[in-house]
Enzyme design. Structure first.
Site, PDB file in Angstrom:
ATOM      1  CD  GLU A 284     -20.100  74.924  36.261  1.00 21.06           C
ATOM      2  OE1 GLU A 284     -20.723  75.404  37.224  1.00 21.06           O
ATOM      3  OE2 GLU A 284     -18.867  74.793  36.270  1.00 21.06           O
ATOM      4  CG  HIS A 305     -14.657  87.420   8.638  1.00 21.90           C
ATOM      5  ND1 HIS A 305     -14.400  87.765   7.331  1.00 21.90           N
ATOM      6  CD2 HIS A 305     -15.646  88.260   9.048  1.00 21.90           C
ATOM      7  CE1 HIS A 305     -15.175  88.778   6.973  1.00 21.90           C
ATOM      8  NE2 HIS A 305     -15.945  89.094   8.001  1.00 21.90           N
ATOM      9  CE  LYS A 419     -13.736  71.629  41.531  1.00 21.79           C
ATOM     10  NZ  LYS A 419     -14.722  72.136  42.461  1.00 21.79           N
TER      11      LYS A 419
HETATM   12  O1  PA5 Z   1     -21.190  77.730  39.260  1.00 28.95           O
HETATM   13  C1  PA5 Z   1     -20.466  77.144  40.033  1.00 28.95           C
HETATM   14  O2  PA5 Z   1     -20.882  76.685  41.110  1.00 28.95           O
HETATM   15  C2  PA5 Z   1     -18.993  76.964  39.743  1.00 28.95           C
HETATM   16  O3  PA5 Z   1     -18.651  77.440  38.487  1.00 28.95           O
HETATM   17  C3  PA5 Z   1     -18.150  77.699  40.770  1.00 28.95           C
HETATM   18  O4  PA5 Z   1     -18.454  79.064  40.735  1.00 28.95           O
HETATM   19  C4  PA5 Z   1     -16.668  77.500  40.504  1.00 28.95           C
HETATM   20  O5  PA5 Z   1     -16.365  76.137  40.430  1.00 28.95           O
HETATM   21  C5  PA5 Z   1     -15.826  78.146  41.597  1.00 28.95           C
HETATM   22  O6  PA5 Z   1     -16.105  77.568  42.841  1.00 28.95           O
HETATM   23  P1  PA5 Z   1     -15.692  78.276  44.180  1.00 28.95           P
HETATM   24  O7  PA5 Z   1     -16.386  79.603  44.250  1.00 28.95           O
HETATM   25  O8  PA5 Z   1     -16.128  77.350  45.257  1.00 28.95           O
HETATM   26  O9  PA5 Z   1     -14.191  78.457  44.166  1.00 28.95           O
END
Ligand code: PA5
Length: 430
Positions: A284, A305, A419
């Site tokens: 990310e 494997h 989203k």
């Molecule tokens: O690293 C990040 O910001 C994301 O992976 C969030 O942790 C994930 O989308 C979950 O978001 P939230 O804690 O707002 O539910």
């Protein structure tokens, strides 16, 4: 402490490529340390190690002990950075089978109805002695509105209210932002116990905040050792970040050279969830603006494997990072068997650790011959302190490396796209 050996991978690079990338990595570190890079308002994960808050560690440790002594089941309800860090640490440091304390169940990280339905039915099923299960639920969401998590939470709090009535509210622990979001409104209305995710710490950098520390404490892991392992790493790299900068420079140069996949592999099944956490942390953070090395996760020798063939001889776009525990943490040995009817007596007296180490050395030899650059990240022994250090090592590496690509490591604009489309298709009002 963590050691980082880039020698094998470095031998795939000429000096001038590496030196150009090294300059970029040096700049990345400088931007991070002076808070001058893009997204610098998200560097709270460093500050919380610079000034540890022992009171919160104490509070979470006591909560962990209380829940451990009272719960049969502890539910961690969160997605992405809201659960992967806790799962990584818990899987690394607790037994595979028959762990004492509550059963830990993860939910809120997908929309699978079958999973949730079965979970509800499991929670409602009484114990062997006919009494109801003692359930605690930790909902973790920084935004307080992530759909996967919110839907699971809605379903499970109904179950808990059905089982315990008003007293369900005392069994629900919420980890979220200081203010804002629908979860905060619910907390206000129901009186749930609340822990705060600092505003300047993003989800994937939040494992050492209540986000990760509460489930980890409930699992019976010493969170102070974990946290202070990370503090020790923070202090070490503030003094000398050479390992981090070299590794970031190497990744930058391999990225320039066309490597598009980094396989994070461990030969210890305990560490495969650590791979999942690293995958999200790097994925990310770096995968933006058409850049980045796709972080893949493998568990060796299992995946030798399945993926081994591709890594050895497929398109030469792969690099590997091995996460290694040097010392044995299990004394199991191969026994001598009379008759030797399976021809394994040549291994008799050897520990599984020795055999596994040879599997890793053999894999290194083969993959190096197959032109795969390999980085070795090692810790001496498997314990909370070293896992804490490993966490900070990868957080810092992520910041420095992603800055070296000229990218903001701390946002995730692409995640919003699915989203938006999903909410539109579901008919959510703006
Ligand atoms: O690293 C990040 O910001 C994301 O992976 C969030 O942790 C994930 O989308 C979950 O978001 P939230 O804690 O707002 O539910």
């Amino acid at each position: 402490m963590i050691t980082c050996d880039i020698r094998i991978a470095r031998s795939f690079l000429d000096d001038s490529t590496y030196i150009t990338s090294r300059t970029k990595a040096d700049l990345g570190l400088q931007q991070l340390q002076t808070k001058t890079g893009p997204g610098s308002e998200w560097l709270g994960w460093r500050d919380l190690l610079a000034s540890p808050n022992d009171a919160i560690l104490e509070e979470i440790s006591s909560l962990g002990e209380k829940v451990r002594s009272d719960a049969d089941v502890f539910i961690v309800c969160g997605i992405g950075g809201s659960y992967l860090g806790a799962k990584a640490v818990i899987d690394a440091l607790t037994p595979h089978f028959g762990n004492k304390g509550p059963e830990i169940i993860y939910t809120g990280h997908h929309m699978g109805g079958k999973y949730l339905k079965e979970l509800v039915s499991y929670l409602k099923t009484p114990k062997a002695d006919g009494s109801a299960k003692s359930i605690y639920l930790n909902v973790i969401s920084k935004s307080g509105s992530t759909l996967e998590t919110a839907l699971s939470f809605r379903t499970l709090r109904e179950v808990m209210e059905g089982l315990y009535g008003e007293a369900a509210n005392d069994r629900i622990i919420c980890t979220t932002s200081a203010s804002g979001g629908i979860l905060n409104e619910l907390i206000e209305k129901k009186g749930y116990r609340k822990f705060i995710i600092p505003d300047d710490v993003g989800g994937r950098f939040s494992v050492l905040t209540p986000v990760g520390l509460i489930p980890i404490a409930v699992a019976g892991i010493d969170i102070k050792s974990l946290f202070y392992g990370a503090v020790a790493a923070y202090n070490k790299y503030e003094e000398n970040s050479e390992d981090i900068v070299e590794y970031a420079a190497l990744r930058n140069a391999l990225h320039e050279q066309g490597k598009t996949i980094d396989v994070f592999a461990s030969f210890e099944p305990e560490l495969s969830s650590i791979g999942g956490w690293i995958q999200q942390l790097l994925g990310e953070s770096e995968g933006k603006e058409g850049k980045g090395i796709f972080p893949a996760v493998a568990s060796f020798s299992t995946d030798l494997h399945s993926l081994g063939q591709f890594i050895q001889q497929g398109k030469r776009s792969v690099m590997e990072t091995f996460i290694i525990v040097e010392d044995s943490f299990c004394d199991l040995e191969v026994t001598e068997m009379e008759g030797n009817d399976d021809n394994l007596n040549y291994l008799a007296g050897k520990s599984f650790h020795e055999i596994n180490t040879k599997a890793r050395e053999g894999t290194t030899e083969a993959h190096q011959d197959g032109n795969v650059p390999i980085v070795n990240i090692s810790m001496k022994s498997l314990n909370a302190e070293n896992i804490g250090a490993l966490i900070y090592f990868f957080e810092l590496l992520t910041g420095v490396f992603v800055y070296s690509l000229g990218v903001n490591p701390f946002n995730q604009p692409g995640v919003e796209d699915y989203k938006k489309a999903m909410y539109r298709l579901l008919g959510k009002e703006a």
